[in-house]
Design an enzyme around this catalytic site. Structure first.
Site, short mmCIF file in Angstrom:
data_model
loop_
_atom_site.label_atom_id
_atom_site.label_comp_id
_atom_site.label_asym_id
_atom_site.label_seq_id
_atom_site.Cartn_x
_atom_site.Cartn_y
_atom_site.Cartn_z
N ARG A 173 0.84 -1.19 0.00
CA ARG A 173 0.00 0.00 0.00
C ARG A 173 0.88 1.25 0.00
O ARG A 173 2.02 1.22 0.50
CB ARG A 173 -0.91 0.01 1.22
CG ARG A 173 -1.83 -1.20 1.34
CD ARG A 173 -2.60 -1.18 2.65
NE ARG A 173 -3.49 -2.33 2.79
CZ ARG A 173 -3.14 -3.49 3.35
NH1 ARG A 173 -1.92 -3.62 3.86
NH2 ARG A 173 -4.00 -4.48 3.44
N HIS A 192 -2.92 2.94 -5.98
CA HIS A 192 -3.47 1.66 -5.52
C HIS A 192 -3.66 0.69 -6.68
O HIS A 192 -3.66 -0.53 -6.49
CB HIS A 192 -4.81 1.89 -4.80
CG HIS A 192 -5.16 0.78 -3.85
ND1 HIS A 192 -4.50 0.58 -2.65
CD2 HIS A 192 -6.09 -0.20 -3.93
CE1 HIS A 192 -5.03 -0.47 -2.02
NE2 HIS A 192 -5.99 -0.96 -2.78
N ARG A 246 -1.02 -1.78 -6.96
CA ARG A 246 -1.23 -2.94 -6.07
C ARG A 246 -2.12 -3.96 -6.77
O ARG A 246 -1.83 -5.16 -6.74
CB ARG A 246 -1.88 -2.44 -4.78
CG ARG A 246 -2.16 -3.51 -3.72
CD ARG A 246 -2.56 -2.80 -2.43
NE ARG A 246 -3.20 -3.66 -1.45
CZ ARG A 246 -2.55 -4.40 -0.56
NH1 ARG A 246 -1.24 -4.41 -0.56
NH2 ARG A 246 -3.20 -5.14 0.33
N HIS A 272 -3.40 -9.34 3.21
CA HIS A 272 -4.84 -9.48 3.40
C HIS A 272 -5.12 -10.44 4.55
O HIS A 272 -4.55 -11.54 4.61
CB HIS A 272 -5.51 -10.03 2.14
CG HIS A 272 -5.68 -9.01 1.06
ND1 HIS A 272 -5.88 -9.34 -0.26
CD2 HIS A 272 -5.69 -7.65 1.10
CE1 HIS A 272 -6.00 -8.25 -0.98
NE2 HIS A 272 -5.90 -7.21 -0.17
N LYS A 297 -1.65 -2.89 8.01
CA LYS A 297 -2.81 -2.48 8.78
C LYS A 297 -2.80 -3.16 10.14
O LYS A 297 -2.41 -4.33 10.26
CB LYS A 297 -4.11 -2.83 8.03
CG LYS A 297 -4.38 -1.96 6.82
CD LYS A 297 -5.72 -2.30 6.21
CE LYS A 297 -6.08 -1.37 5.07
NZ LYS A 297 -7.40 -1.69 4.48
N TYR A 341 -9.22 -10.77 -7.42
CA TYR A 341 -8.30 -10.76 -8.55
C TYR A 341 -8.45 -12.00 -9.42
O TYR A 341 -8.03 -12.00 -10.58
CB TYR A 341 -6.85 -10.65 -8.05
CG TYR A 341 -6.62 -9.38 -7.27
CD1 TYR A 341 -6.61 -8.14 -7.89
CD2 TYR A 341 -6.46 -9.41 -5.89
CE1 TYR A 341 -6.44 -6.97 -7.17
CE2 TYR A 341 -6.27 -8.25 -5.16
CZ TYR A 341 -6.26 -7.03 -5.80
OH TYR A 341 -6.09 -5.89 -5.08
#
Length: 301
Positions: free
Chosen positions: A148, A247, A250, A273, A172, A282
């Site tokens: 990110r 983004h 990514r 993730h 995150k 994806y």
């Protein structure tokens, strides 16, 4: 316990125990402030007095005000988390948010660059001046790792190990992970660390930029907004009016990895993730590509 006291306890729980990201905490705080304001209008003084009808009426009001489905879904998620915490702590005896369904979200295919487009983009920055060297390293890193932008600008020089081709990223929820650096990214970063960054650092006031890997022309940490401008600049050079965000690099990384045969769980790990479902978006992109190839190649398609 008042709704304000309960809200404060929940937000403190997110910060201390869950180690939630500042973005998540800010979003939940905003959602709860809006919900508490609605409860005050209805004369409801405690979360224990809330029913599933109360929550549905609150969401219906937002829906009539043209709130997006994604916004409504986040508010449901917020209230479920809140009541899960409150029931666990014995502050309320039931979770009314369990009886409220999450609005169905439209599945969007992520936007990505094709291989040649990505190659032109990352190779666009010139290597005859420090900012161009920095931009090449930045774009190569984003495309090579899929990290990110917020993770990228938070990097320090010591987070990158060019000897083994890896970088340590803080994702995150302050969750650390290791990402891999390809040969091109290693070359670009080595050039930047040896010839680009030292010159940018000379412009720093009192060494303000020393802790950051990517610096601006003043020698201080590059911002997320600046990365957006950098990507826009080179997209205009190589692709005209093509709309690409940082983004999207990514998305491009993930799509190209899966197209190349990478395992879905490996891509999940590299992207950071928590849920595999976040990575599975994806696979839709790669299936569409397979269908196009089949339709164009098979004589009886």
């Amino acid at each position: 316990m008042t709704v304000q006291q309960a809200t404060d306890l929940f937000l403190e729980y997110l910060r201390v125990e869950k180690n939630a990201s500042p973005h998540t905490i800010d979003a939940y705080q905003s959602d709860l402030e809006q919900f508490c304001a609605y409860l005050a209008e209805e004369g409801i003084e405690t979360f224990g007095s809330v029913t599933h009808v109360t929550i549905r009426t609150f969401l219906s009001r937002l829906y009539r005000a043209k709130a997006a489905r994604k916004t409504l879904a986040r508010k449901v998620s917020c209230l479920r988390s809140l009541y899960q915490f409150l029931t666990r702590e014995g502050i309320v005896d039931r979770n009314p948010a369990k009886a409220v369904s999450t609005p169905k979200l439209e599945k969007r295919t992520p936007h990505f660059l094709y291989i040649e487009e990505a190659k032109r983009l990352v190779e666009a920055p010139p290597l005859d001046e420090p900012l161009g060297i920095r931009d090449r390293a930045l774009l190569e890193l984003l495309y090579a790792t899929g990290i990110r932008v917020s993770e990228c600008v938070a990097l320090a020089p010591e987070d990158v190990d060019l000897g083994v081709g890896m970088a340590r990223v803080m994702g995150k929820g302050a969750k650390e992970r290791i990402v891999l650096l390809g040969e091109k990214a290693q070359e670009a970063l080595r050039l930047y660390l040896e010839h680009g960054r030292p010159k940018l650092l000379q412009a720093a006031d009192d060494g303000a930029g020393e802790a950051a890997l990517f610096l601006n022309y003043r020698g201080s940490r590059l911002s997320v907004r600046s990365v957006r401008r950098i990507v826009d600049k080179y997209i205009r050079q190589v692709a005209g009016e093509l709309s690409v965000s940082p983004h999207d690099l990514r998305h491009t990384f993930a799509t190209h990895m899966l197209d190349g045969g990478a395992d879905l769980r490996v891509v999940q790990e590299l992207l950071g993730h928590v849920s595999l479902s976040s990575t599975q978006i994806y696979t839709h992109t790669t299936k569409e590509k397979l269908l196009r190839v089949y339709m164009n190649a098979h004589p009886r398609a």
